[in-house]
Design a protein around this motif. Structure first.
Motif, short mmCIF file in Angstrom:
data_model
loop_
_atom_site.label_atom_id
_atom_site.label_comp_id
_atom_site.label_asym_id
_atom_site.label_seq_id
_atom_site.Cartn_x
_atom_site.Cartn_y
_atom_site.Cartn_z
N THR A 79 0.84 -1.20 0.00
CA THR A 79 0.00 0.00 0.00
C THR A 79 0.87 1.25 0.00
O THR A 79 0.64 2.19 -0.76
CB THR A 79 -0.90 0.01 1.25
N ILE A 80 1.92 1.24 0.87
CA ILE A 80 2.81 2.39 0.93
C ILE A 80 3.67 2.45 -0.33
O ILE A 80 4.16 3.52 -0.70
CB ILE A 80 3.68 2.31 2.19
N ILE A 84 -5.45 6.16 -1.98
CA ILE A 84 -5.27 6.73 -0.63
C ILE A 84 -4.31 7.90 -0.71
O ILE A 84 -4.59 9.01 -0.23
CB ILE A 84 -4.74 5.67 0.36
N LEU A 118 -4.98 11.85 -0.23
CA LEU A 118 -4.34 12.65 0.82
C LEU A 118 -3.71 13.91 0.24
O LEU A 118 -3.84 15.00 0.80
CB LEU A 118 -3.27 11.83 1.54
N PRO A 171 -11.14 13.26 0.47
CA PRO A 171 -11.36 12.20 1.47
C PRO A 171 -12.06 10.98 0.90
O PRO A 171 -11.86 9.86 1.41
CB PRO A 171 -12.22 12.88 2.54
N VAL A 193 -9.54 8.50 -0.32
CA VAL A 193 -8.86 7.87 0.82
C VAL A 193 -9.72 6.74 1.37
O VAL A 193 -9.23 5.62 1.59
CB VAL A 193 -8.58 8.91 1.92
N ILE A 194 -11.02 7.02 1.56
CA ILE A 194 -11.90 6.01 2.15
C ILE A 194 -12.03 4.80 1.23
O ILE A 194 -11.95 3.65 1.67
CB ILE A 194 -13.28 6.63 2.45
N ALA A 235 -8.84 2.79 1.36
CA ALA A 235 -8.62 2.22 2.69
C ALA A 235 -9.58 1.07 2.95
O ALA A 235 -9.17 0.02 3.47
CB ALA A 235 -8.79 3.31 3.75
N VAL A 259 -8.54 -2.01 0.75
CA VAL A 259 -7.29 -2.69 1.15
C VAL A 259 -7.46 -3.33 2.53
O VAL A 259 -6.92 -4.42 2.79
CB VAL A 259 -6.08 -1.73 1.09
N ILE A 303 -1.61 2.60 6.66
CA ILE A 303 -2.06 3.80 5.98
C ILE A 303 -3.58 3.75 5.77
O ILE A 303 -4.27 4.78 5.80
CB ILE A 303 -1.29 4.01 4.65
N ALA A 304 -4.14 2.53 5.63
CA ALA A 304 -5.60 2.39 5.49
C ALA A 304 -6.30 2.76 6.79
O ALA A 304 -7.32 3.45 6.79
CB ALA A 304 -5.95 0.97 5.08
N GLY A 360 -6.25 6.38 7.15
CA GLY A 360 -7.19 6.97 6.22
C GLY A 360 -8.64 6.84 6.68
O GLY A 360 -9.43 7.77 6.54
N LEU A 361 -8.97 5.67 7.28
CA LEU A 361 -10.34 5.46 7.73
C LEU A 361 -10.69 6.37 8.90
O LEU A 361 -11.86 6.64 9.15
CB LEU A 361 -10.53 4.00 8.13
N ILE A 384 -9.61 9.50 9.25
CA ILE A 384 -9.60 10.93 8.89
C ILE A 384 -11.01 11.49 8.80
O ILE A 384 -11.34 12.49 9.47
CB ILE A 384 -8.86 11.14 7.55
N ALA A 385 -11.89 10.83 8.01
CA ALA A 385 -13.22 11.40 7.79
C ALA A 385 -14.03 11.52 9.09
O ALA A 385 -14.55 12.60 9.39
CB ALA A 385 -13.96 10.59 6.74
N LEU A 419 -6.58 15.38 10.42
CA LEU A 419 -5.21 15.09 9.98
C LEU A 419 -4.27 15.33 11.14
O LEU A 419 -4.63 15.99 12.11
CB LEU A 419 -4.83 15.99 8.80
N LEU A 424 2.59 10.66 6.38
CA LEU A 424 1.73 10.81 5.22
C LEU A 424 0.43 11.54 5.54
O LEU A 424 -0.19 12.14 4.67
CB LEU A 424 1.39 9.44 4.62
N ILE A 425 -0.02 11.46 6.81
CA ILE A 425 -1.25 12.17 7.17
C ILE A 425 -0.92 13.39 8.02
O ILE A 425 -1.76 13.88 8.77
CB ILE A 425 -2.25 11.26 7.91
#
Lengths: 247, 397
Positions: free
Chosen positions: A193-194, A207, A211, A216, A219-220, A223, A226, B239-240, B243-244, B246-247, B267, B346-347
């Motif tokens: 993923t990275i 993702i 970012l 967003p 990203v969702i 995410a 994965v 990272i997932a 990401g989940l 953040i919202a 963030l 990254l965030i």
């Protein structure tokens, strides 16, 4: 999934997660209206540079190839250093396995970039090398845990070195080796993923783009897919471990 | 060389008088790298592709020094000498120092006056040979069966030497040094932020996990449910998970003014901290559970027989017996945290990952190293510190 739910429960869980993953990946464009309502300010709520089917397949390819290399290398080195001719290398192999695993996988990925450039190559190399370490460690402890009685009995029966490895040692070491493979695969799903930060196509691409472009929804999407992929793979390993006979 | 390799492959290596096949293989690898690959690369600026230069174009005295150390190690690998393992340890350390000196002075000779943007970067041959020096030292230490204090002493000796050379300006011509120097203040901030993030995550997860552990220790169906949820969380890529979060966090910060005034936002540090705590729950709960389960029932009974109260029994009996397992659990969690905190960059979570991802984005590969090398050193230092504490805890028994 309670621990005692048995084989059928495990299989059902793995199957359910697989179906959910496939449905989500294929039906992603259908979420457009819903995402539009959630994020009205976004012009494009669905990642469009590549379809999620393509991204998922690319991600799986990266993980499968890298884990394949890692498994081959880790198991081969593990076997080689436990034979008579290679025993001198065993302490060094063990130390490399332990020290190497203290390195964070992101750092290994970052180190591969100056050597191999951008794209899938550094990601594949970093994934293969890093994932070989848990496999190597698991192979060494698995082969090390083979009881001396079993070896003696095999020797008494006149087994050759190869037959002994194939019929006695590897089957006895397999449960531990499988745990190592499971760890290696799960780590690879995360590091792949990275890997999109160095230019590899994977489920990390939406993702990271989300970012950097403050989207967003991207990203969702990345995410959730994965995360579901990782859980699905983990559940299949659960099924596989359950099917492995404990001798 | 092929004769040496085939000698390696023969099962009866002793007849061919190969003393240490590991060291021989390492020397062969380093030799091939130094002959075939670039030792330094020189480029007109930070972003241009460099011209790769092999070792033999370095100032002859230094190239000979490297070759002598490597040749000496090769001889020690094949022939038996008195104190050969000590000699190998010394020569391997010498090789590492010689490589550093060669790279630095070689880089200084390449500086062209009036071109301040010019860069001299370390090439693959340097890194491979430097790695070989490290492995050769490890191998010698293992053959000598050096204990933990002796290994630590060797490490600190070399680190001291490195620090001395660095403060004398030896490495100034290398692009890695220049990249580091130009980011020095940012670097200190990022390093402290990284350590603070890891430390805060550890403290918060211990606080959060204490009630979970109490529930798990009671057993039953909840135990199994907690374990399966926590282990599922572990498999989700970092990272997932970031990401989940953040919202929902952005939503909360936007609608609950109290949270916003507390510094919660979608963030940055908040999602990073929450994600780290979610990751740590599984190893922390499982290992604490295992640690206390490992306290023998006879010991617990004996303590009860001696009239120990619940609290006294916990402090005087359970905790000391469980401590080694607890510490190894914390070690695993801390090492994982150092890697995860890197991804948090990254965030917008800050930390050393900032340099890595900034460097990748700008195609400034030395900047990537300014982030990646300290992350690895931090992980190794944490590992070292935990081993030190573990050794201290385990010796009295």
């Amino acid at each position: 999934m309670p621990e005692r739910s048995g084989r059928r429960g495990r299989l059902a869980a793995a199957g359910a997660f697989s179906l959910a993953l496939i449905a989500l990946v294929v039906a992603m464009p259908a979420f457009r209206p819903g995402l539009h309502q959630l994020f009205p300010e976004l012009r494009e709520p669905i990642y469009a540079r590549a379809s999620f089917v393509t991204l998922t397949i690319a991600h799986l390819q990266l993980v499968a190839i890298a884990t394949g290399f890692a498994a081959a290398a880790g198991i081969a080195i593990g076997i080689a250093v436990t034979r008579e001719a290679g025993r001198a290398f065993a302490p060094l192999a063990r130390t490399v396995g332990t020290i190497g695993q203290t390195f964070p996988p992101v750092a290994v990925l970052a180190l591969a970039v100056p050597l191999l450039g951008y794209g899938s190559a550094p990601t594949l190399a970093a994934l293969s090398i890093y994932a070989a370490l848990p496999v190597l460690e698991a192979t060494l402890s698995g082969l090390g845990a083979v009881p001396a009685d079993a070896r003696d009995a095999a020797k008494g029966l006149g087994f050759s070195a190869w037959t002994m490895l194939w019929v006695i040692e590897l089957p006895l070491a397999w449960p531990l080796m499988l745990t190592g493979l499971r760890n290696a695969t799960i780590i690879n799903v995360g590091t792949a993923t990275i890997g999109s930060s160095v230019g590899a196509l994977s489920l990390g691409s939406p993702i990271l783009e989300g970012l950097s472009a403050s989207n967003p929804a991207f990203v969702i999407e990345g995410a959730v897919v994965v995360a579901l992929l990782a859980i699905t793979i983990d559940r299949w390993f659960d099924v596989l471990e359950d099917m492995t006979p404990v001798i | 060389m092929s004769a040496l390799l085939s000698a390696l492959a023969t099962p009866d290596a002793r007849r061919l008088a190969i003393r240490n096949p590991v060291l021989l293989l390492l020397c062969v690898v380093a030799t091939i790298a130094l002959v075939a690959a670039g030792f330094l690369s020189t480029a007109p600026n930070r972003l241009a592709d460099g011209v790769s230069l092999p070792l033999w174009q370095a100032p002859p005295a230094l190239a000979v020094l490297v070759a002598a150390c490597l040749g000496g190690l090769g001889c020690l690998a094949i022939r038996d000498a008195r104190m050969s393992d000590w000699a190998a340890l010394g020569l391997a350390a010498g090789l590492a120092v010689a490589l550093l000196l060669t790279a630095s002075f070689f880089a200084k000779t390449l500086i062209v006056a009036g071109h301040p943007a010019q860069r001299q970067a370390l090439g693959p041959a340097f890194w491979i040979a430097f790695g070989v020096a490290g492995f050769a030292m490890l191998d010698a230490m293992q053959r000598l069966a050096l204990g933990f204090p002796a290994r630590a002493a060797c490490l600190f000796l070399l680190l001291g030497l490195f620090a001395g050379l660095a403060s004398a300006g030896t490495f100034d011509a290398l692009s890695l040094t220049r990249e580091f120097v130009s980011h020095r203040t940012l670097f200190v901030t990022a390093l402290l932020r990284h350590i603070a993030l890891v430390g805060a995550a550890l403290v918060v997860s211990i606080l959060v996990c204490a009630p979970l552990i109490a529930v798990v220790r009671r057993g039953g169906r909840t135990r199994a449910a907690i374990y399966s949820v926590l282990s599922l969380l572990q498999t989700i890529p970092s990272i997932a998970l970031f990401g989940l979060l953040i919202a929902p966090l952005t939503f909360l910060a936007g609608h609950v003014p109290l949270l916003r005034s507390l510094g919660v936002s979608g963030l940055g540090v908040t999602p990073a901290l929450i994600a780290l705590v979610l990751y740590f729950a599984f190893p922390l709960v499982r290992m604490t559970d295992a640690a206390f389960s490992a306290v023998p029932t006879e010991v617990a009974d004996a303590a009860r027989g001696l009239g120990f109260g619940v609290r006294k029994r916990f402090v005087a009996v359970d905790l000391p017996l469980a401590l080694p397992v607890l510490l190894s659990g914390l070690r695993v969690v801390t090492l994982q945290a150092i890697g995860l905190a890197t991804v948090a960059a990254l965030i917008g979570g800050g930390g050393l990952g900032t340099f890595i991802f900034e460097g990748i984005g700008e195609y400034a590969l030395d900047l990537v190293l300014v982030g990646a090398i300290p992350v690895i050193l931090l992980a190794l230092a944490a590992d070292f510190a935990f081993r030190l504490v573990l050794a201290a805890v385990e010796t009295p028994r």
